[in-house]
Design a protein around this motif. Structure first.
Motif, short mmCIF file in Angstrom:
data_model
loop_
_atom_site.label_atom_id
_atom_site.label_comp_id
_atom_site.label_asym_id
_atom_site.label_seq_id
_atom_site.Cartn_x
_atom_site.Cartn_y
_atom_site.Cartn_z
N GLU A 69 -0.53 -1.89 12.47
CA GLU A 69 -0.85 -2.61 13.71
C GLU A 69 -2.35 -2.74 13.95
OE1 GLU A 69 1.48 -1.23 17.02
OE2 GLU A 69 3.28 -1.03 15.81
N ASP B 137 5.35 -0.07 7.19
CA ASP B 137 4.04 0.26 6.63
C ASP B 137 2.93 -0.42 7.41
OD1 ASP B 137 4.43 2.08 4.47
OD2 ASP B 137 5.51 0.49 3.44
N ALA C 131 -2.62 -3.16 4.51
CA ALA C 131 -1.44 -2.47 3.99
C ALA C 131 -0.77 -3.29 2.89
CB ALA C 131 -0.44 -2.19 5.11
N GLN C 132 -1.41 -4.38 2.51
CA GLN C 132 -0.90 -5.27 1.45
C GLN C 132 0.49 -5.80 1.76
OE1 GLN C 132 -2.90 -2.16 -1.15
NE2 GLN C 132 -1.82 -3.41 -2.61
N GLU D 95 -3.58 6.82 -2.66
CA GLU D 95 -2.86 6.12 -1.59
C GLU D 95 -1.80 7.04 -1.00
OE1 GLU D 95 -1.31 2.36 -2.83
OE2 GLU D 95 -3.30 1.52 -3.16
N VAL D 96 -1.81 7.14 0.31
CA VAL D 96 -0.74 7.87 0.98
C VAL D 96 0.55 7.11 0.72
CG1 VAL D 96 0.12 8.67 3.21
CG2 VAL D 96 -2.34 8.64 2.76
N PRO D 97 1.58 7.79 0.19
CA PRO D 97 2.79 7.03 -0.13
C PRO D 97 3.40 6.36 1.09
CG PRO D 97 3.07 9.38 -0.62
CD PRO D 97 1.68 9.20 -0.13
N SER D 98 4.01 5.21 0.85
CA SER D 98 4.74 4.50 1.89
C SER D 98 5.81 5.45 2.43
CB SER D 98 5.35 3.26 1.24
OG SER D 98 6.32 2.70 2.03
N LYS E 188 -8.02 6.42 1.09
CA LYS E 188 -8.13 5.62 -0.13
C LYS E 188 -9.59 5.42 -0.49
CE LYS E 188 -6.92 2.54 -3.33
NZ LYS E 188 -6.34 1.21 -3.33
N LYS F 290 -5.04 6.02 6.40
CA LYS F 290 -4.68 5.73 5.00
C LYS F 290 -5.83 5.03 4.28
CE LYS F 290 0.27 5.35 5.70
NZ LYS F 290 1.45 4.49 5.55
N GLN F 291 -6.54 4.13 5.00
CA GLN F 291 -7.62 3.38 4.38
C GLN F 291 -8.80 4.29 4.07
OE1 GLN F 291 -5.63 2.05 6.80
NE2 GLN F 291 -4.74 0.72 5.26
N PHE G 241 0.85 -1.20 0.00
CA PHE G 241 0.00 0.00 0.00
C PHE G 241 0.89 1.25 0.00
CE2 PHE G 241 -2.47 3.40 1.80
CZ PHE G 241 -3.78 3.15 1.42
N GLY G 242 0.58 2.15 -0.92
CA GLY G 242 1.31 3.41 -0.94
C GLY G 242 2.61 3.36 -1.71
#
Lengths: 342, 536
Positions: free
Chosen positions: B411, B408, B382-383, B252-255, B246, B242-243, A337-338
């Motif tokens: 939790e 990333d 967070a994939q 998407e907020v960059p990593s 999205k 972040k979710q 993600f991101g």
């Protein structure tokens, strides 16, 4: 206060559990097992009982030797699944000690010596099966004839007696109760340079009995996919690869290559696709990786069946792809993600 | 509005209705208030009161120290009895400096300066200052000073997102706030939008809160604002920053980045209401809504609680069933932490106190080995590949685990929730993160030490070089002197020779005398330098 076994969050847990996973797998195998017994006699059931007893005993002994708690591991059902898969892979008319040897090898060598549940790089059932296949090729390729065309079908007692003592009822030869499998026939025909078109393949599409066993494995497998016990990636990859390759060669020369229907619905195809290759411990784990892993098994199975030294190739294909699983996982990591696509 | 979906997530049993049956009511003034100086991310506030001093409600007790810090206010009038370390709501039972206040029961306000509706005349930086002086931090849980997140710097903000998703089971304080104070939330959103110069403002609420959605829509209509109220699907963790971004924007907020990098700023709905109160009514942040719920309390409900109220008081007010085996969790069951001692206070970020019986948080069966089933990866929003992270955390392979994007991980606990082997996965990630931070601190310290050592070596060498340079100059000067004085010297030497000859003690090495003299001289020049060396 509750005893605090949760070190940190989350404090909730879903209903999912190892035993539940394993029991679902066993449950999904029941229809196919019934078809096996119906078509090929009691032998498969005897195999499974022998394998189960040996596997559970080996598991218990190994856990004790390794100083692990026996109950949680024995009750997780993983040894039972290994035993059942092994029992279904071994021909119905096999002496008892071979099954015991295979099951013991699967549990002791392929599983516990690598660290037990979760640590085995190879599928234990297939490791046990392949050990028997390369050690006793003759016995391992003698299948029971389908009950509908056998000269004699053995009763349960007769089957047990054959398994334990190796004796058949008076006046009955082994040939009367055994027959070559469709895949075996294909192999022999091709070796004899005969055209497959004149192969009087019984049954509708892939050999009497076999098409039922495979069809019911497919059904059980789809049920597992529908309740998300397994994902669709490995079976789809495997079957798609097998279908594509066999269709391609069948179209080129139907006389020399077996039909796609025979490939998909004979031998251990469906059992392999939904129950053996999907063993999570030894398979690839990323979605893309599972697809690749499935395709790999499909391709290797076709290659071994068509040009290799054995009639069926699922077991070898699975073991070969087991070796590739970590590498496949490494190169098929999903996009995080991101992050822009890698 | 077209919504987007994020990967993974879970449909969890909500258990929200149990704490929403009654309207919110004030928890009242407790006997003592314990006010930690640090209730936010950043530097702790610095006390500006003395023990024994009387304070009025809303008076500043501690000033912000540094940029990432906010002040602390008296939640009610009373007397400061102590400034001392007390246990705070922290998994370890950590003690930190707290101001202990004994309420006088009068609850009399200090003088406030309400702005009314004229905030639009205020400069964004003045507005941010008001928000900072009111002690407002993110009320969703992280507690980051809000005024910083209202300062986009040079970035231009397209969307201000207000988070009303409240995706975690059991927690309903935001839902109740949205029902009861919708006008304050929408007004606060407008103030925040003004401070950010944001083009749009969207409030995202999970579709399991129809009452909250209706109240917000009505409020937006009444205020004639174009704030969009959007219903998002109920799927945990839809309320993760972040979710939610999205879901609402598709971006998407960059990593390793912040929402501001994609022109979005996200605040909690509670923060918006607090901003409204601070700007329009001049009230600092001294109270908040807290959900007290779980099957171990007789009357689960939401209460408006003064910051600093001991958690035990809330549990008592809701009828804790002491005979039911339970554990107290601060926050929700997915991300909250277990509290060992309940005399710790409610702070600005405390949204929920969950008195969890076995029904709410079942004792976990012992963990089994990972079977690599991949359920965790399927659930991870967070994939990430949680099982690979677990593997590397177990092996303490901290380089590899960062390769798998450990940082990333939000939790959220989805992986551990679905794990058939019952592995406390998140615990391993926390462990790995803590170890990596510790290693980085160590490395930083080691780097500093190495730099110091290298500079020390460099200084010694520089001094040596300087010394040699001085000697060389001195020698040159002497040499020059000796060449200019050569004739004089020659005369002296001749005279000496004559004297010696007269004495009849002519010596072959007589011409070396000058050299000896020079070396003696340079020896003296060395002396103060040696002294310097000894000092260093």
């Amino acid at each position: 206060m509750l005893p605090s076994t949760t070190l940190s969050s989350p404090h909730m847990h879903g209903a999912n559990g190892l035993t539940r996973v394993m029991l679902s797998v066993i449950f999904a195998l029941v229809p196919a097992l019934a078809a096996y017994v119906f078509f090929f006699g009691w032998g498969i059931l005897i195999n499974i009982v022998l394998a189960l007893v040996t596997a559970l005993a080996s598991e218990a002994i190994m856990l004790r030797l390794r100083g692990r708690p026996a109950l949680p591991f024995l009750s997780d059902g993983s040894a039972a699944v290994t035993a059942i898969l092994l029992g279904m892979a071994i021909p119905p008319l096999t002496p008892w000690w071979m099954i015991v040897l295979g099951a013991m090898f699967a549990l002791v060598f392929a599983k516990h010596l690598y660290g037990g549940l979760g640590y085995n790089p190879f599928n234990p059932a297939m490791a046990g099966y392949v050990l028997l296949l390369i050690s006793f090729p003759l016995e391992m390729s003698t299948w029971a004839a389908p009950s509908t065309e056998a000269a004699h079908s053995l009763s349960m007692l007769e089957s047990i007696r054959y398994s334990l003592l190796g004796t058949l009822p008076n006046g009955i030869m082994l040939d009367a109760v055994s027959a070559a499998t469709p895949l075996d026939t294909v192999r022999t025909q091709v070796l004899l340079d005969k055209s497959l078109t004149e192969l009087a393949s019984t049954g509708t599409i892939a050999g009497r009995g076999w098409e039922w066993v495979n069809g019911l494995c497919l059904l059980g497998g789809l049920w597992l996919v529908s309740r998300r016990t397994i994902t669709w990636h490995i079976p789809v990859g495997l079957l798609a690869a097998l279908l594509t390759l066999s269709s391609l060669f069948y179209l080129v020369d139907a006389g020399r290559y077996a039909s796609p229907a025979l490939h998909l619905f004979s031998g251990a195809t469906m059992l392999g696709a939904f129950f053996i290759a999907t063993d999570p411990v030894s398979a690839a784990t990323t979605p893309m990786g599972r697809l690749v892993y499935g395709v790999g098994i499909g391709v290797l199975t076709f290659v071994i069946r068509t040009w290799g030294g054995y009639p069926d190739g699922i077991a070898f294909a699975v073991l070969l792809m087991n070796m590739a699983a970590p590498t496949i996982d490494y190169y098929t990591r999903p996009r995080v993600f991101g992050q822009s696509g890698r | 509005m077209r919504l987007h979906s994020f990967h993974g997530g879970l449909h969890l049993p909500g258990h929200k209705e149990m704490s929403m049956r009654e309207p919110v009511r004030p928890a009242g003034i407790p006997q003592t208030l314990i006010l930690p100086l640090q209730q936010h991310i950043g530097e702790p506030a610095e006390p500006c009161v003395k023990p024994g001093q009387r304070v009025r409600k809303g008076e500043v007790l501690a000033h912000a120290s540094g940029y990432v810090s906010v002040p602390l206010h008296a939640p009610t009038s009373g007397r400061v009895v102590a400034i001392e370390p007390r246990s705070v709501a922290h998994p370890s039972g950590l003690q930190t400096a707290c101001i202990v206040l004994e309420p006088d029961g009068a609850d009399s306000w200090t003088e406030l300066t309400p702005r009314g509706g004229d905030y639009e005349q205020l400069d964004p930086s003045a507005l941010r200052n008001l928000i900072r002086e009111a002690g407002i931090v993110g009320l969703g849980g992280a507690g980051f000073p809000s005024f910083i997140k209202l300062n986009p710097g040079s970035a231009s903000i397209t969307t201000l997102v207000l988070n009303g998703a409240e995706c975690e089971p059991y927690i309903t304080c935001d839902a109740m706030l949205m029902c009861e104070r919708a006008v304050e939330i929408v007004s606060g959103a407008l103030i925040m939008r003004h401070a950010l110069h944001a083009e749009h403002c969207v409030i995202g609420v999970e579709d399991n809160k129809p009452a909250a959605l209706a109240a917000l829509r009505q409020a937006a209509g009444e205020l004639g604002s174009d704030v969009e109220i959007v219903e998002v699907p109920t799927i945990y963790p839809a309320g993760g920053e972040k979710q939610l971004i999205k879901t609402l924007t598709g971006k998407e907020v960059p990593s390793n980045g912040l929402p501001v990098d994609i022109g979005v700023v996200c605040h909690n709905v509670g923060t918006a209401a607090a901003v409204y109160r601070a700007v329009v009514h001049g009230q600092p942040l001294i109270a908040r809504y807290v959900t007290v719920t779980g099957h171990a309390v007789a009357n689960p409900r939401n209460m408006e609680v003064l910051i600093g109220t001991p958690i035990a008081d809330l549990l008592h007010a809701c009828g804790l069933r002491a005979h039911v085996p339970h554990k107290i969790i601060v926050g929700g069951p997915m991300m909250g932490f277990e509290l060992r001692a309940t005399h710790t206070p409610v702070v600005k970020t405390t949204n929920c106190v969950l008195a969890a019986s076995e029904e709410d948080a079942a004792t976990r069966s012992p963990p089994m080995p990972c079977i690599r089933c991949g359920e965790c990866a399927a659930a991870c929003p967070a994939q990430l590949l949680p099982q690979q992270l677990y593997w590397h955390a177990q092996a303490k392979d901290f380089d590899r685990i960062q390769d798998y994007n450990l940082f990333d991980c939000i939790e959220c606990g989805c992986c551990a929730y679905v794990c058939p082997s019952n592995i406390a996965l998140v615990h391993y990630y926390r462990y790995a993160k803590t170890e990596i931070w510790a290693q980085e601190r160590e490395k930083h310290k080691a780097d500093l030490a190495r730099e110091r050592h290298e500079f020390h070596k460099f200084r010694l060498e520089r001094e040596k070089a300087e010394r040699e340079e001085r000697h060389r100059k001195k020698r040159e000067a002497l040499a020059n002197k000796s060449t200019t004085d050569a004739s004089k010297k020659a005369a002296i030497e001749a005279a000496l020779a004559r004297v010696k000859a007269k004495r009849g003690e002519a010596r072959p090495d007589v011409t070396d005398g000058g050299t000896q003299e020079r070396s003696a001289e340079s020896g003296r020049a060395d002396a103060p330098l040696d002294h310097e060396d000894a000092k260093s």
